[in-house]
Design a protein around this motif. Structure first.
Motif, PDB file in Angstrom:
ATOM      1  N   THR A  91       0.852  -0.914   0.094  1.00  9.98           N
ATOM      2  CA  THR A  91      -0.085   0.519  -0.082  1.00  9.98           C
ATOM      3  C   THR A  91       1.093   1.023  -0.071  1.00  9.98           C
ATOM      4  OG1 THR A  91      -1.368   1.173   1.189  1.00  9.98           O
ATOM      5  CG2 THR A  91      -0.386  -0.234   2.442  1.00  9.98           C
ATOM      6  N   SER A  92       0.058   2.213   0.332  1.00 14.24           N
ATOM      7  CA  SER A  92       1.488   3.563   0.581  1.00 14.24           C
ATOM      8  C   SER A  92       0.577   4.434   1.155  1.00 14.24           C
ATOM      9  CB  SER A  92       0.988   4.473  -1.329  1.00 14.24           C
ATOM     10  OG  SER A  92       0.323   5.217  -1.475  1.00 14.24           O
ATOM     11  N   LEU A  93       1.666   5.286   1.242  1.00  7.58           N
ATOM     12  CA  LEU A  93       1.290   6.626   2.182  1.00  7.58           C
ATOM     13  C   LEU A  93       0.193   7.457   2.080  1.00  7.58           C
ATOM     14  CD1 LEU A  93       5.089   7.860   3.300  1.00  7.58           C
ATOM     15  CD2 LEU A  93       2.964   7.548   4.852  1.00  7.58           C
ATOM     16  N   ASP A  94      -0.314   7.290   0.106  1.00  4.10           N
ATOM     17  CA  ASP A  94      -1.311   7.351   0.299  1.00  4.10           C
ATOM     18  C   ASP A  94      -2.875   6.980   0.006  1.00  4.10           C
ATOM     19  OD1 ASP A  94       0.689  10.090  -0.824  1.00  4.10           O
ATOM     20  OD2 ASP A  94       1.158   7.830  -2.322  1.00  4.10           O
ATOM     21  N   GLN A  95      -2.775   6.371   0.467  1.00  2.00           N
ATOM     22  CA  GLN A  95      -4.034   5.405   0.834  1.00  2.00           C
ATOM     23  C   GLN A  95      -4.373   5.104   2.067  1.00  2.00           C
ATOM     24  OE1 GLN A  95      -3.751   1.650  -1.178  1.00  2.00           O
ATOM     25  NE2 GLN A  95      -3.035   2.198  -3.087  1.00  2.00           N
ATOM     26  N   ASN A  96      -4.300   6.701   2.717  1.00  2.00           N
ATOM     27  CA  ASN A  96      -4.794   6.585   3.931  1.00  2.00           C
ATOM     28  C   ASN A  96      -5.750   6.730   5.065  1.00  2.00           C
ATOM     29  OD1 ASN A  96      -6.281   8.350   3.972  1.00  2.00           O
ATOM     30  ND2 ASN A  96      -5.682  10.213   4.356  1.00  2.00           N
ATOM     31  N   GLY A 110      -1.654   1.869  10.703  1.00  2.09           N
ATOM     32  CA  GLY A 110      -2.857   2.273  11.974  1.00  2.09           C
ATOM     33  C   GLY A 110      -1.313   3.196  12.221  1.00  2.09           C
ATOM     34  N   VAL A 111      -0.285   2.964  12.413  1.00  2.00           N
ATOM     35  CA  VAL A 111       0.438   3.195  13.871  1.00  2.00           C
ATOM     36  C   VAL A 111       0.937   4.449  12.723  1.00  2.00           C
ATOM     37  CG1 VAL A 111       2.952   3.366  14.944  1.00  2.00           C
ATOM     38  CG2 VAL A 111       0.658   1.367  14.952  1.00  2.00           C
ATOM     39  N   ILE A 112       1.744   3.991  11.400  1.00  2.00           N
ATOM     40  CA  ILE A 112       2.222   4.995  10.781  1.00  2.00           C
ATOM     41  C   ILE A 112       1.037   6.670   9.919  1.00  2.00           C
ATOM     42  CG2 ILE A 112       3.134   4.991   7.867  1.00  2.00           C
ATOM     43  CD1 ILE A 112       4.060   2.966   8.834  1.00  2.00           C
ATOM     44  N   PHE A 113       0.363   5.711  10.379  1.00  2.00           N
ATOM     45  CA  PHE A 113      -0.722   7.342   9.646  1.00  2.00           C
ATOM     46  C   PHE A 113      -0.629   8.030  11.541  1.00  2.00           C
ATOM     47  CE2 PHE A 113      -1.870   5.235   5.829  1.00  2.00           C
ATOM     48  CZ  PHE A 113      -1.481   5.959   5.395  1.00  2.00           C
ATOM     49  N   GLU A 114      -1.121   7.430  12.353  1.00  2.00           N
ATOM     50  CA  GLU A 114      -0.633   8.239  13.852  1.00  2.00           C
ATOM     51  C   GLU A 114       0.367   9.047  13.497  1.00  2.00           C
ATOM     52  OE1 GLU A 114      -3.202   9.091  15.145  1.00  2.00           O
ATOM     53  OE2 GLU A 114      -4.564   7.596  13.938  1.00  2.00           O
ATOM     54  N   MET A 115       1.505   8.672  13.896  1.00  2.00           N
ATOM     55  CA  MET A 115       2.417   9.344  13.756  1.00  2.00           C
ATOM     56  C   MET A 115       2.692  10.564  12.744  1.00  2.00           C
ATOM     57  SD  MET A 115       5.690   6.056  14.032  1.00  2.00           S
ATOM     58  CE  MET A 115       6.957   6.845  15.217  1.00  2.00           C
ATOM     59  N   LEU A 116       2.069  10.168  11.649  1.00  2.00           N
ATOM     60  CA  LEU A 116       2.167  10.938  10.804  1.00  2.00           C
ATOM     61  C   LEU A 116       1.530  12.573  11.278  1.00  2.00           C
ATOM     62  CD1 LEU A 116       1.519   9.565   7.307  1.00  2.00           C
ATOM     63  CD2 LEU A 116       3.234  10.336   7.577  1.00  2.00           C
TER      64      LEU A 116
END
Ligand code: GLA
Length: 400
Positions: A91-96, A110-116
């Protein structure tokens, strides 16, 4: 005590690491050498469903873990592979948004998106996971995936972060991204507890204490009832709502409480007429469970494990009758364990509605307990049991 009574450590063998690295290269191509990070599972000792009621918990890590090989990418891709599940997700950072087809990968994502969200720049990542935390056994393999992910991202980016913030990012990943309205028990324990310690946490003030202890001739035995946890998500959400409804009714009746855990035991009786019988039972469980955690905090410090066993038993009865997060199979298993050698007490591990029980055991090899309960349990339920003897586990970190 027979020589095998105290279980050997279950940590993943270091020889396994090159396999993870090779899998990374095979799936996601050549690149910089990955680094390896780990996080343990957790077992709750007492404090069933108290966390989202701002109550008390007692819990520890376990000596079963998730290991993640990880390396950064620069192209915004997020690539995950689970060796256990043999599932690859690209997947990618663009599919949030979470994706039901992505299964386990929604946790690291989920962890990566919360870190962003927390302002951390992540350019992309490859991760390969392997673990020996049994899935569906209430030992929180999902929070261990979350914790190994945050360790990996922070390690690779060489960023500092307090343990509290790590726990809250993982908790938000589970609540906001994955959509499970859980409390902080799993993430806080895995990130803040240490080997040979049990964590006491007051979820209202977030005041915590690490109580050092050694089991010596004791250990925890988790027993999987073989009943899948299909009901967990819906029943868990329902309990969260019931607790909220009870809280609102009590406030409406003129008691200015800040949470159900702020109720003093003597107030319970006078509050009873303001609550529907079902809601009263939920409240009684939370109030008495907090008392049991307070008592357990003391008895663990005193290494009084037979008294801890009694508190496990009282907790079980309260869960089964008042919070109703047991099921017929767990009740049968509990009663069989009550007569098994060395078992000092048994309670429901984690959320309940199937899954596992956890017993505190003295001086007896778990195989003797298995021999005592397995046949009758299978005859009565047509289900197979699995046994996991546990010690406490190492805190999350990099494997060097
Ligand atoms: C699950 C949740 C925790 C906690 C327990 C019950 O494990 O993830 O937050 O509520 O159930 O105590």
């Amino acid at each position: 005590m027979s020589p095998q009574a105290k279980p050997a450590s279950q940590n993943i063998k270091p020889e396994f690491i090159p396999q993870l690295m090779a899998e990374m290269e095979k799936r996601f191509g050549p690149g910089p050498n990955p680094r390896c990070f780990r996080a343990p599972g957790r077992v709750d000792w007492l404090g069933s469903h108290t966390d989202y009621n701002q109550g008390l918990i007692l819990a520890s890590t376990v000596d079963r873990e998730i290991v993640a090989a990880a390396r950064l990418r620069t192209d915004r891709s997020l690539n995950f592979y689970s060796l256990n599940l043999e599932q690859e997700v690209r997947t990618s950072l663009d599919q949030n948004a979470p994706n039901p087809a992505h299964g386990f990968a929604n946790y690291p994502k989920g962890v990566i998106f919360e870190m962003l969200q927390a302002g951390i720049q992540i350019p992309g990542i490859d991760m390969v996971f392997h673990g020996n935390i049994p899935i569906g056994a209430n030992l929180s393999s999902s929070a261990a995936i979350e914790a190994s992910t945050i360790e990996a991202v922070l390690g690779l980016l060489d960023l500092p972060m307090t343990h509290w913030e790590r726990a809250f990012i993982c908790w938000r990943a589970e609540n906001r991204f994955v959509g499970m309205p859980c409390g902080i028990l799993d993430q806080f324990t895995i990130i803040n507890c240490k080997k040979n310690c049990v964590l006491f946490l007051d979820c209202d003030h977030l005041a915590s204490e690490l109580i050092p202890f050694k089991f010596d001739e004791y250990y925890l035995l988790v027993i999987d009832s073989g009943v899948g946890r299909q009901l967990v998500k819906s029943e868990y959400k329902r309990r969260v709502q019931e607790c909220r409804a009870a809280f609102d009714a009590i406030r409406k009746a003129g008691y200015p409480i800040s949470s159900l855990s702020a109720i003093e035991p003597p107030q319970l009786k006078e509050m009873e007429p303001n609550l529907e019988p079902l809601l009263f039972k939920r409240v009684r469980h939370i109030v008495t469970e907090n008392q049991r955690v307070s008592a357990a905090r003391k008895v663990v410090s005193q290494k009084n494990f037979s008294q801890l066993g009694k508190l496990f038993e009282q907790g079980y009865q309260s869960s089964s009758k008042d919070y109703q997060n047991s099921c017929p199979e767990l009740d049968i298993l509990h009663d069989l364990l009550a007569n098994a050698p060395g078992v000092l007490g048994t309670r429901i591990a984690g959320a309940g509605w199937g899954g596992c029980l956890v017993s505190i055991v003295k001086k007896v090899d778990w195989k003797e307990i298995e021999a005592k309960v397995k046949k009758t349990y299978t005859q009565k339920t047509q289900r197979q049991l699995r046994f996991f003897p546990l010690q406490t586990g190492d805190a999350p970190g990099e494997i060097i």
